[in-house]
Design a protein around this motif. Structure first.
Motif, PDB file in Angstrom:
ATOM      1  N   GLU A 290     -10.632  -3.381   8.665  1.00 55.89           N
ATOM      2  CA  GLU A 290      -9.529  -2.866   7.848  1.00 55.89           C
ATOM      3  C   GLU A 290      -8.556  -2.021   8.666  1.00 55.89           C
ATOM      4  O   GLU A 290      -7.569  -1.530   8.114  1.00 55.89           O
ATOM      5  N   ILE A 291      -8.809  -1.855   9.960  1.00 55.01           N
ATOM      6  CA  ILE A 291      -7.955  -0.970  10.762  1.00 55.01           C
ATOM      7  C   ILE A 291      -6.525  -1.503  10.856  1.00 55.01           C
ATOM      8  O   ILE A 291      -5.560  -0.774  10.589  1.00 55.01           O
ATOM      9  N   VAL A 292      -6.376  -2.773  11.213  1.00 57.08           N
ATOM     10  CA  VAL A 292      -5.034  -3.341  11.358  1.00 57.08           C
ATOM     11  C   VAL A 292      -4.290  -3.376  10.022  1.00 57.08           C
ATOM     12  O   VAL A 292      -3.127  -2.926   9.940  1.00 57.08           O
ATOM     13  N   PRO A 293      -4.904  -3.904   8.926  1.00 60.67           N
ATOM     14  CA  PRO A 293      -4.197  -3.828   7.636  1.00 60.67           C
ATOM     15  C   PRO A 293      -3.856  -2.407   7.224  1.00 60.67           C
ATOM     16  O   PRO A 293      -2.770  -2.156   6.673  1.00 60.67           O
ATOM     17  N   ALA A 294      -4.764  -1.455   7.499  1.00 64.67           N
ATOM     18  CA  ALA A 294      -4.492  -0.058   7.138  1.00 64.67           C
ATOM     19  C   ALA A 294      -3.308   0.492   7.916  1.00 64.67           C
ATOM     20  O   ALA A 294      -2.476   1.239   7.371  1.00 64.67           O
ATOM     21  N   LEU A 295      -3.198   0.137   9.184  1.00 68.31           N
ATOM     22  CA  LEU A 295      -2.062   0.587   9.990  1.00 68.31           C
ATOM     23  C   LEU A 295      -0.744   0.044   9.450  1.00 68.31           C
ATOM     24  O   LEU A 295       0.254   0.778   9.347  1.00 68.31           O
ATOM     25  N   ILE A 296      -0.729  -1.226   9.074  1.00 68.03           N
ATOM     26  CA  ILE A 296       0.506  -1.845   8.581  1.00 68.03           C
ATOM     27  C   ILE A 296       0.896  -1.261   7.225  1.00 68.03           C
ATOM     28  O   ILE A 296       2.048  -0.846   7.001  1.00 68.03           O
ATOM     29  N   ILE A 297      -0.074  -1.228   6.309  1.00 66.00           N
ATOM     30  CA  ILE A 297       0.222  -0.723   4.962  1.00 66.00           C
ATOM     31  C   ILE A 297       0.546   0.767   5.009  1.00 66.00           C
ATOM     32  O   ILE A 297       1.470   1.245   4.324  1.00 66.00           O
ATOM     33  N   GLY A 298      -0.185   1.519   5.829  1.00 63.98           N
ATOM     34  CA  GLY A 298       0.101   2.948   5.943  1.00 63.98           C
ATOM     35  C   GLY A 298       1.474   3.210   6.519  1.00 63.98           C
ATOM     36  O   GLY A 298       2.169   4.146   6.096  1.00 63.98           O
ATOM     37  N   ALA A 299       1.887   2.400   7.501  1.00 61.91           N
ATOM     38  CA  ALA A 299       3.234   2.560   8.061  1.00 61.91           C
ATOM     39  C   ALA A 299       4.299   2.283   7.009  1.00 61.91           C
ATOM     40  O   ALA A 299       5.313   2.994   6.926  1.00 61.91           O
ATOM     41  N   ALA A 300       4.074   1.256   6.187  1.00 63.26           N
ATOM     42  CA  ALA A 300       5.029   0.964   5.111  1.00 63.26           C
ATOM     43  C   ALA A 300       5.084   2.100   4.103  1.00 63.26           C
ATOM     44  O   ALA A 300       6.164   2.464   3.606  1.00 63.26           O
ATOM     45  N   LEU A 301       3.920   2.677   3.807  1.00 59.94           N
ATOM     46  CA  LEU A 301       3.875   3.804   2.873  1.00 59.94           C
ATOM     47  C   LEU A 301       4.582   5.023   3.438  1.00 59.94           C
ATOM     48  O   LEU A 301       5.391   5.670   2.756  1.00 59.94           O
ATOM     49  N   LEU A 302       4.288   5.336   4.699  1.00 59.57           N
ATOM     50  CA  LEU A 302       4.806   6.552   5.312  1.00 59.57           C
ATOM     51  C   LEU A 302       6.292   6.459   5.630  1.00 59.57           C
ATOM     52  O   LEU A 302       7.046   7.425   5.439  1.00 59.57           O
TER      53      LEU A 302
END
Length: 524
Positions: A290-302
């Motif tokens: 889940e690290i890569v999806p979390a990085l992408i989704i978190g970047a979109a959120l932030l």
């Protein structure tokens, strides 16, 4: 079996002491304490097997309620009242926009159903009250900015919990019925918290309890009762406990410093408990993917969803302000410029400028709240809910590491630090409560116009006095002719009634010098 209770108490005591020591370590190196708590939970998986998502959800929601109670009890209404519209907009419009923006990013990454995408967006939408309150203790922000963040973090849990719960249910509701349900839960929850807290405050002022330690228990029990009664009434318990605690924390009740200290200790215990349990609940083997999806989704959120939610919220307030100005019955402002009392704003909405909006966007800290909300779809047996929990867990850990330590630097970069803002100072050994007095501390920073001002030229209101000055490590009692210097720390004692005017005067002199009133600066 004979010693099972004692063994459980020993393990619990060791975990609690380890978590307390972790707070000391993380505060020194600048790492958020929640990471240490989660690490403790993950480490305990070698000794304890725990997979009860329902229990984790119940403990998590209870812990969030106690954290919100502490936030309400320690919030001064006079400090945040004019920032409630901005905080409320962020907690409603902001949550909806953030949910939609994050859901779009989830849909791009996973390509699943929009219901699951919106569910993930709603889980990640609210900021974490404990993380925000911790931020406000570490970074000295302008009163307006701190007030907006404080109100938002206290109010946005309730709409987010409603969205997550509704999206986790299998039944479909008509849009009109959905709006009505949300309105009912929020209005009734706030009403229950307000009513019970007011009645309790009235009774506690009349009662003379035999021990001072009973007052903190009574106040916290009342806040918990607000949560429980609102939940039983199918209303928002989180909004009820925050509103109730806010009312109780600003009522003139006996032993308020002891009550705040007790509530803070309970909130720390709640944070430790919920993070350790959440660390026990997740499956470590499922986290790396889940690290890569979390990085992408978190970047979109932030970088996208959170800034869009802030802009949309402030834009909504601007529209409301524009409409308000057109109303024929609005109050006209006829107060003279140099009246003793500050002028009322024609439009009672305090808006953030671009720098403040940028900081609020970056300061949307996530913590226990998203992880706890991620347990709701697990208990409702929503498809892919286990993966949602792992994704949210990884995202919170990664972006806590990214955001938390950078907030002081971001505040300095955006020039929103307010080192000369007077702050509360708890003095437990003095009978200030009986004297109806408050103690403030103030440090004179570089560039402040307080430098060179003599104490008598502060012209503090009746009931306020500078009682101590600390300069170059030496403390002394000032005289009216003592000239203040940059780097000085002042201790100011003021009556409760004169506190707000004292703070306004100090802000005005810090900005415009001793002739602040002549320039029309009232310190608002």
């Amino acid at each position: 079996m004979t010693h099972s209770i004692e063994l459980g108490l020993l393990v619990g005591a060791v975990v609690l002491l380890t978590a307390i020591l972790a707070v000391r370590f993380t505060s020194r190196v600048g790492i958020p304490a929640l990471l240490a708590y989660l690490a403790i939970g993950l480490a305990l998986q070698a000794l304890i097997r725990f997979d009860d998502a329902q229990l984790a959800r119940n403990v998590g929601l209870t812990a969030l309620a106690l954290i919100l109670a502490e936030g309400g009890l320690t919030t001064r209404w006079d400090d945040v009242r004019q920032y409630v519209p901005a905080g409320l907009a962020l907690a409603t419009v902001g949550v909806l926009v953030s949910t939609a923006g994050t859901a779009a990013a989830v849909h791009v990454v996973f390509g699943g159903s929009w219901r699951l995408d919106l569910l993930v967006g709603a889980i990640l939408a609210p900021t974490d009250a404990a993380a925000v309150f911790s931020l406000l203790r570490r970074v000295r922000l302008p009163r307006r900015l701190a007030g907006v963040l404080e109100v938002e973090s206290g109010l946005n849990d309730a709409p987010a919990v409603l969205l997550v719960t509704l999206l986790s249910e299998s039944t479909d509701r008509a849009p009109l019925a959905l709006v009505g349900l949300i309105g009912y839960e929020l209005v009734v929850g706030a009403g229950i918290g307000l009513l019970i807290a007011r009645l309790t405050a009235l009774q506690l002022r009349r009662l003379a309890l035999p021990a001072s330690g009973l007052y903190p228990l009574a106040v916290l029990a009342t806040a918990v009762a607000c949560y429980a009664l609102a939940t039983l009434a199918q209303a928002s318990g989180f909004l009820a406990i925050y509103v109730g605690a806010l009312v109780l924390g600003n009522a003139r009740l006996p032993h308020r410093p002891a009550t705040r200290g007790f509530a803070e200790g309970v909130a720390w215990l709640a944070q430790i408990t919920v993070f350790v349990i959440l660390g026990l609940l997740v499956t470590p083997s499922g986290l790396p993917r889940e690290i890569v999806p979390a990085l992408i989704i978190g970047a979109a959120l932030l970088l996208l969803a959170r800034p869009a939610s802030v802009v949309a919220s402030i834009g909504t307030l601007r529209v409301i302000a524009a409409v308000w100005r057109t109303l024929p019955l609005r109050r006209s402002n006829t107060q003279p410029r140099f009246a003793d009392k500050p002028r009322r704003r024609t439009v009672p909405i305090d808006l953030l400028d671009l720098r403040e909006q940028a900081f609020v966007s970056w300061a949307g800290l996530r913590g226990a709240v998203p992880i706890v909300l991620a347990t709701i779809p697990v208990t409702q047996r929503v498809p892919a809910s286990d993966r949602i929990l792992a994704l949210v867990f990884v995202l919170v850990v990664i972006y806590t590491i990214v955001q938390g330590p950078t907030l002081p630097a971001a505040a300095r970069l955006l020039r929103v630090v307010a080192p000369s803002e007077p702050t509360d100072l708890d003095v437990e050994a003095a009978p200030l409560e009986e004297m109806d007095a408050d103690v403030l501390q103030l440090r004179i920073p570089e560039g402040s116009r307080l430098h060179g001002v003599e104490v008598f030229e502060l012209r503090l209101p009746r009931g306020a006095a500078v009682t101590l000055v600390v300069r170059d490590g030496q403390s002394f009692v000032p005289t009216p002719e003592t000239q203040l210097r940059r780097g000085d720390s002042l201790l100011i004692v003021t009556t409760a009634r004169a506190r707000a005017e004292t703070e306004r005067r100090l802000r005005a002199v810090s900005r415009r010098g001793k002739l602040a009133a002549w320039y029309g600066d009232r310190g608002t």
